[in-house]
Write an enzyme that holds these catalytic residues in place. Structure first.
Site, PDB file in Angstrom:
ATOM      1  N   ASP A  68      -0.239   5.173   0.987  1.00 25.15           N
ATOM      2  CA  ASP A  68      -0.502   6.075   2.110  1.00 25.15           C
ATOM      3  C   ASP A  68      -0.651   5.299   3.415  1.00 25.15           C
ATOM      4  O   ASP A  68      -1.432   4.351   3.502  1.00 25.15           O
ATOM      5  CB  ASP A  68      -1.788   6.875   1.854  1.00 25.15           C
ATOM      6  CG  ASP A  68      -1.645   7.853   0.705  1.00 25.15           C
ATOM      7  OD1 ASP A  68      -1.135   8.961   0.924  1.00 25.15           O
ATOM      8  OD2 ASP A  68      -2.037   7.493  -0.426  1.00 25.15           O
ATOM      9  N   ASP A  99       0.862  -1.179   0.000  1.00 26.09           N
ATOM     10  CA  ASP A  99       0.000   0.000   0.000  1.00 26.09           C
ATOM     11  C   ASP A  99       0.902   1.234   0.000  1.00 26.09           C
ATOM     12  O   ASP A  99       2.109   1.145   0.276  1.00 26.09           O
ATOM     13  CB  ASP A  99      -0.885  -0.054   1.253  1.00 26.09           C
ATOM     14  CG  ASP A  99      -1.715   1.188   1.449  1.00 26.09           C
ATOM     15  OD1 ASP A  99      -2.299   1.677   0.468  1.00 26.09           O
ATOM     16  OD2 ASP A  99      -1.770   1.679   2.587  1.00 26.09           O
ATOM     17  N   ASP A 120      -2.317  -0.576   5.830  1.00 32.16           N
ATOM     18  CA  ASP A 120      -2.664  -0.015   7.138  1.00 32.16           C
ATOM     19  C   ASP A 120      -4.150   0.185   7.365  1.00 32.16           C
ATOM     20  O   ASP A 120      -4.573   0.452   8.489  1.00 32.16           O
ATOM     21  CB  ASP A 120      -1.981   1.355   7.295  1.00 32.16           C
ATOM     22  CG  ASP A 120      -2.605   2.413   6.414  1.00 32.16           C
ATOM     23  OD1 ASP A 120      -2.685   2.197   5.181  1.00 32.16           O
ATOM     24  OD2 ASP A 120      -3.038   3.450   6.937  1.00 32.16           O
TER      25      ASP A 120
END
Length: 258
Positions: A36, A34, A209
């Site tokens: 961000d 991922d 996240d």
């Protein structure tokens, strides 16, 4: 050495080993990342993220070390991430898996016209609420309430109210309510990329996240690998966890052979 903390008991005997170096036995992995909150710290607005100077070089070394078995899976547009990271040749699955960019070539479905209606509605909603940010994406529109957390429920309710009549999918994440085209997610993108010649038969690891990363965690586990949650412990399909973006960078440095 940065250790991965278990989120849950490890799987069976066929569970993927989590190496600190690609040269270790059993470490033929494919790495999915991922952007961000995983590779870069979250910012108040998407255009304010800071890409540290070492990051593009680290990703390039990982690409070499893993012999091309690396890809980014992001909710951003793939071209936007490529612009932030510079000239990278490995795949970027953007717009939550709906886009695929490889070596500068972007494959993307048409933008649904309903997104323009959703964009206008969100802009009207945000007009009298200073701090709300409306972001137009290639295949989505997002309402960020990081600077107005008191509006979380209202933002999510608006997205849900718009989704059904416009035929769009609601995607919630960290301080954001998004409407996007249906039909793809990070799990479907990971599965498609794992069918590429260089990745086929390897063990997928996906670091992310957010709630938007959960389909990727599930797909990685289903294909014999694992998800790695970045940040505080929470309910998740990920099997392992790293504490922070800084911990991700340190772990990746070990994987790259630094």
């Amino acid at each position: 050495m940065v250790e991965l903390s278990p989120c849950a008991p490890a799987g069976g005997a066929d569970a993927c080993a989590l190496p600190t170096s690609p040269a270790r036995p059993g470490s033929r992995i494919s790495l999915f990342l991922d952007f961000d909150g995983t590779l870069v710290e979250l910012a108040e607005a998407p255009d304010r993220v800071v890409v540290g100077r070492p990051l593009p070089g680290l990703l390039s070394r990982l690409d070499d070390a893993l012999e091309g078995r690396i890809a980014l899976l992001t909710g951003r547009g793939a071209d936007m991430v490529a612009a932030l990271l510079g000239d990278i040749s490995f795949p970027i699955a953007g717009s939550h898996g709906a886009e695929l960019r490889i070596a500068g070539d972007l494959v993307s479905p048409p933008r649904p016209p309903q997104l323009d209606e959703a964009l206008a509605a969100m802009q009207r909603f945000a007009a009298n609420r200073p701090g709300l940010l409306v972001e137009s994406k290639p295949l989505g529109v997002a309402l960020h309430y990081r600077q107005r957390p008191q509006d979380e429920e209202a933002c999510i309710d608006l997205a849900k109210a718009l989704a059904a009549p416009l035929g769009l999918h609601v995607q919630t994440g960290k301080m954001v309510a998004e409407l996007r085209a249906a039909g793809a997610d990070k799990g479907s993108a990971l599965r498609a990329l794992m069918d590429r010649d260089e990745m086929r038969g390897s063990c997928p690891l996906f670091l992310g996240d957010d709630a938007t990363d959960e389909p990727g965690f599930l797909a990685a586990a289903d294909l014999g690998g694992a998800g790695v949650l970045v940040g505080p412990a929470r309910a998740t399909a990920a099997r392992y966890r790293l504490d922070s973006v800084a911990a991700v960078h340190a772990w990746l440095e070990g994987l790259a052979g630094a």
